[in-house]
Design a protein around this motif. Structure first.
Motif, mmCIF file in Angstrom:
data_model
loop_
_atom_site.group_PDB
_atom_site.id
_atom_site.type_symbol
_atom_site.label_atom_id
_atom_site.label_comp_id
_atom_site.label_asym_id
_atom_site.label_seq_id
_atom_site.Cartn_x
_atom_site.Cartn_y
_atom_site.Cartn_z
ATOM 1 N N UNK A 203 7.782 -0.295 -3.552
ATOM 2 C CA UNK A 203 6.489 -0.333 -4.243
ATOM 3 C C UNK A 203 5.902 1.062 -4.419
ATOM 4 N N UNK A 204 6.078 1.901 -3.407
ATOM 5 C CA UNK A 204 5.595 3.278 -3.510
ATOM 6 C C UNK A 204 6.334 4.015 -4.621
ATOM 7 N N UNK A 205 7.644 3.846 -4.665
ATOM 8 C CA UNK A 205 8.445 4.529 -5.674
ATOM 9 C C UNK A 205 8.177 3.967 -7.064
ATOM 10 N N UNK A 206 8.011 2.663 -7.161
ATOM 11 C CA UNK A 206 7.694 2.066 -8.460
ATOM 12 C C UNK A 206 6.362 2.591 -8.987
ATOM 13 N N UNK A 207 5.377 2.741 -8.088
ATOM 14 C CA UNK A 207 4.076 3.291 -8.494
ATOM 15 C C UNK A 207 4.241 4.718 -9.009
ATOM 16 N N UNK A 208 5.039 5.509 -8.313
ATOM 17 C CA UNK A 208 5.285 6.884 -8.748
ATOM 18 C C UNK A 208 5.961 6.902 -10.114
ATOM 19 N N UNK A 209 6.918 6.013 -10.302
ATOM 20 C CA UNK A 209 7.625 5.930 -11.571
ATOM 21 C C UNK A 209 6.680 5.500 -12.692
ATOM 22 N N UNK A 210 5.801 4.552 -12.402
ATOM 23 C CA UNK A 210 4.822 4.094 -13.392
ATOM 24 C C UNK A 210 3.921 5.244 -13.829
ATOM 25 N N UNK B 181 -0.152 -1.333 -7.747
ATOM 26 C CA UNK B 181 1.165 -1.327 -7.113
ATOM 27 C C UNK B 181 1.095 -0.655 -5.742
ATOM 28 N N UNK B 182 0.348 0.436 -5.644
ATOM 29 C CA UNK B 182 0.214 1.146 -4.374
ATOM 30 C C UNK B 182 -0.452 0.284 -3.313
ATOM 31 N N UNK B 183 -1.397 -0.530 -3.726
ATOM 32 C CA UNK B 183 -2.119 -1.362 -2.761
ATOM 33 C C UNK B 183 -1.267 -2.484 -2.185
ATOM 34 N N UNK B 184 -0.065 -2.675 -2.731
ATOM 35 C CA UNK B 184 0.870 -3.640 -2.155
ATOM 36 C C UNK B 184 1.598 -3.066 -0.946
ATOM 37 N N UNK C 102 1.702 8.542 2.343
ATOM 38 C CA UNK C 102 2.033 8.753 0.933
ATOM 39 C C UNK C 102 1.239 7.796 0.044
ATOM 40 N N UNK C 103 1.026 6.581 0.553
ATOM 41 C CA UNK C 103 0.241 5.600 -0.203
ATOM 42 C C UNK C 103 -1.165 6.112 -0.470
ATOM 43 N N UNK D 29 -5.426 8.488 -3.810
ATOM 44 C CA UNK D 29 -6.456 9.503 -4.023
ATOM 45 C C UNK D 29 -6.258 10.223 -5.348
ATOM 46 N N UNK D 30 -5.032 10.650 -5.621
ATOM 47 C CA UNK D 30 -4.785 11.376 -6.868
ATOM 48 C C UNK D 30 -5.009 10.481 -8.087
ATOM 49 N N UNK D 31 -4.663 9.195 -7.974
ATOM 50 C CA UNK D 31 -4.889 8.268 -9.087
ATOM 51 C C UNK D 31 -6.376 8.024 -9.298
ATOM 52 N N UNK D 32 -7.120 7.869 -8.202
ATOM 53 C CA UNK D 32 -8.576 7.686 -8.311
ATOM 54 C C UNK D 32 -9.225 8.923 -8.927
ATOM 55 N N UNK D 33 -8.756 10.104 -8.532
ATOM 56 C CA UNK D 33 -9.289 11.353 -9.088
ATOM 57 C C UNK D 33 -9.007 11.403 -10.583
ATOM 58 N N UNK D 34 -7.810 10.975 -10.967
ATOM 59 C CA UNK D 34 -7.415 11.007 -12.371
ATOM 60 C C UNK D 34 -8.319 10.121 -13.221
ATOM 61 N N UNK D 35 -8.744 8.977 -12.675
ATOM 62 C CA UNK D 35 -9.628 8.078 -13.437
ATOM 63 C C UNK D 35 -11.108 8.391 -13.190
ATOM 64 N N UNK D 36 -11.347 9.542 -12.539
ATOM 65 C CA UNK D 36 -12.701 10.057 -12.280
ATOM 66 C C UNK D 36 -13.517 9.150 -11.361
ATOM 67 N N UNK D 37 -12.809 8.400 -10.525
ATOM 68 C CA UNK D 37 -13.476 7.599 -9.491
ATOM 69 C C UNK D 37 -13.490 8.459 -8.222
#
Length: 416
Positions: free
Chosen positions: A195-202, A215-218, A228-229, A234-242
């Motif tokens: 799931x971690x790798x799939x999230x990275x790939x996505x 996906x990460x929350x799974x 790593x999760x 954190x980086x995804x939340x930062x990207x969406x400005x949350x």
């Protein structure tokens, strides 16, 4: 059956002791080598058999009881089995090239196949998919033909992890599809990695942050990949400005037992990212305090000038935004002294002028603004926002000074 194992071992030892240098003794040695597994370096039995196999070519069995070619097959098979059973997979696979492509046409071919499969799988699993990724993939290319399909799931996972490390996006995508179809057979740890790798790939393929985060929350919070999760969240939340969520995720990394998993350098990077998110929330007082704490912890990391510089920049901005003008002036002066070619030099000079004006140091402020405004070419209209802003500040300070002087003159005349 450990009892029978001991009895069999004793019988082979009796053959060796009572009939030394005979074909029976030699084959008893080969069989004895199978009685030992998991021997560590330095173990006397491991040393004995390692020497036995290293020197076996010097042993000549002149007897009508055995065929030399069959002795060779049995000796090679015993050697592969011994090294594989005791974790020396490199040594076990030294004979792989000799038999690759021949197993269907030789005696003991099926036994060799099993031994080479065990050695190949053991070797692949002994390598780190991150540190040894290139060696792992080379081993798969060289020895992977021994592994029959369907391949073990942990074998496929190791390959996909290595491909992920080297940036083989297409290879990872193919691997994840195969693994996903068999995910019900995976352990919890294997599911977490998938799931971690799939999230990275996505994320690499441009999926929206919300889908990546779902996906990460799974991935389980207690997983070995939890650090790593939360970093990826954190980086995804930062990207969406949350930014508020980004701060929460980084705090999970820094303020819990997960912090022990982070190297000092990685912890520093997470601290700076949390500081960035806090600054975006415009909580300037908290940002200034947090920046001060980071500088106390990591200010001596002179080999990381960019991170140190970023913390100082955010701290200076936070001082200014929280109206702590004295601290802002001092912080900006230190920044510009240490980094003459700072990319935000003009902006910081302007900010320092504003802070000095707020502190009542109009003469120093005017000098700074005049330097900024005076950079334009005579007779040419400037498009630089800081030059224009500096000129506006000069006009404002001069107007305020003029009004102040007029009031003072009026008061003086009234008192006469």
């Amino acid at each position: 059956d450990t009892a029978n194992h001991a009895i069999i071992q004793k019988q082979y030892e009796d053959v060796v002791n009572h009939h030394p240098y005979s074909p029976g003794s030699y084959f008893a040695e080969l069989r004895l080598s199978r009685c030992y597994t998991g021997l560590v370096d330095g173990d006397r039995f491991r040393g004995f058999f390692s020497n036995f196999f290293a020197t076996r070519e010097s042993i000549k069995l002149d007897s009508s009881l055995v065929e030399s070619i069959e002795v060779g097959f049995w000796s090679d098979l015993a050697q592969v089995r011994f090294y594989s059973a005791n974790g020396d997979y490199r040594a076990a696979l030294k004979l792989a090239d000799k038999y690759n492509g021949r197993l269907d046409s030789i005696p003991l071919g099926k036994e060799f196949q099993k031994a080479f499969v065990h050695s190949t799988l053991g070797f692949i699993k002994s390598l780190s998919p991150t540190r040894d990724s290139h060696e792992l993939l080379a081993a798969v290319t060289h020895y992977g033909s021994f592994v029959s399909k369907p391949e073990p799931l942990d074998y496929l996972l190791a390959i996909s992890r290595a491909k992920h490390t080297v940036g083989d996006i297409e290879g990872v995508s193919q691997g994840l599809k195969t693994i996903e179809s068999r995910l019900s057979d995976a352990t919890d740890a294997e599911k977490d990695w998938f799931r971690l790798t799939k999230a990275s790939q996505m994320k690499i393929l441009g999926e929206k942050p919300d889908a990546v985060m779902a996906q990460l929350n799974l991935v389980r919070d207690e997983s070995e990949y939890a650090d790593e999760k939360f970093e990826a969240l954190s980086t995804s939340a930062f990207e969406k400005q949350d930014y508020r969520s980004a701060v929460v995720y980084d705090s999970r990394l820094l303020d819990t037992s997960l912090a022990k998993r982070l190297t000092p350098m990685r912890r520093f990077e997470v601290e700076v990212r949390r500081l960035e998110a806090t600054a975006r929330l415009r909580d300037s007082a908290v940002t200034a305090k947090l920046a001060d704490t980071i500088l106390l912890k990591y200010g001596t990391y002179t080999d990381q000038p960019l991170l140190i510089s970023r913390v100082r920049d955010l701290q200076a901005q936070a001082f200014y935004d929280s109206k702590n003008y004295k601290a802002a002036v001092d912080a900006i002066r230190e920044i510009l002294t240490q980094q003459v070619d700072h990319p935000r030099r003009t902006e910081f000079e302007f900010m320092r002028g504003k802070a000095l004006a707020k502190l009542g140091n109009d003469n120093e402020a005017l000098e700074i603004f005049r330097n900024l405004a005076g950079r334009k070419v005579a007779g040419v209209e400037s498009n630089d926002v800081w030059e224009k802003s500096a000129q506006a500040e000069i006009d404002q300070l001069q107007w305020e000074s003029s009004v102040s002087n007029q009031i003072k003159d009026k008061d003086r005349r009234s008192s006469q």
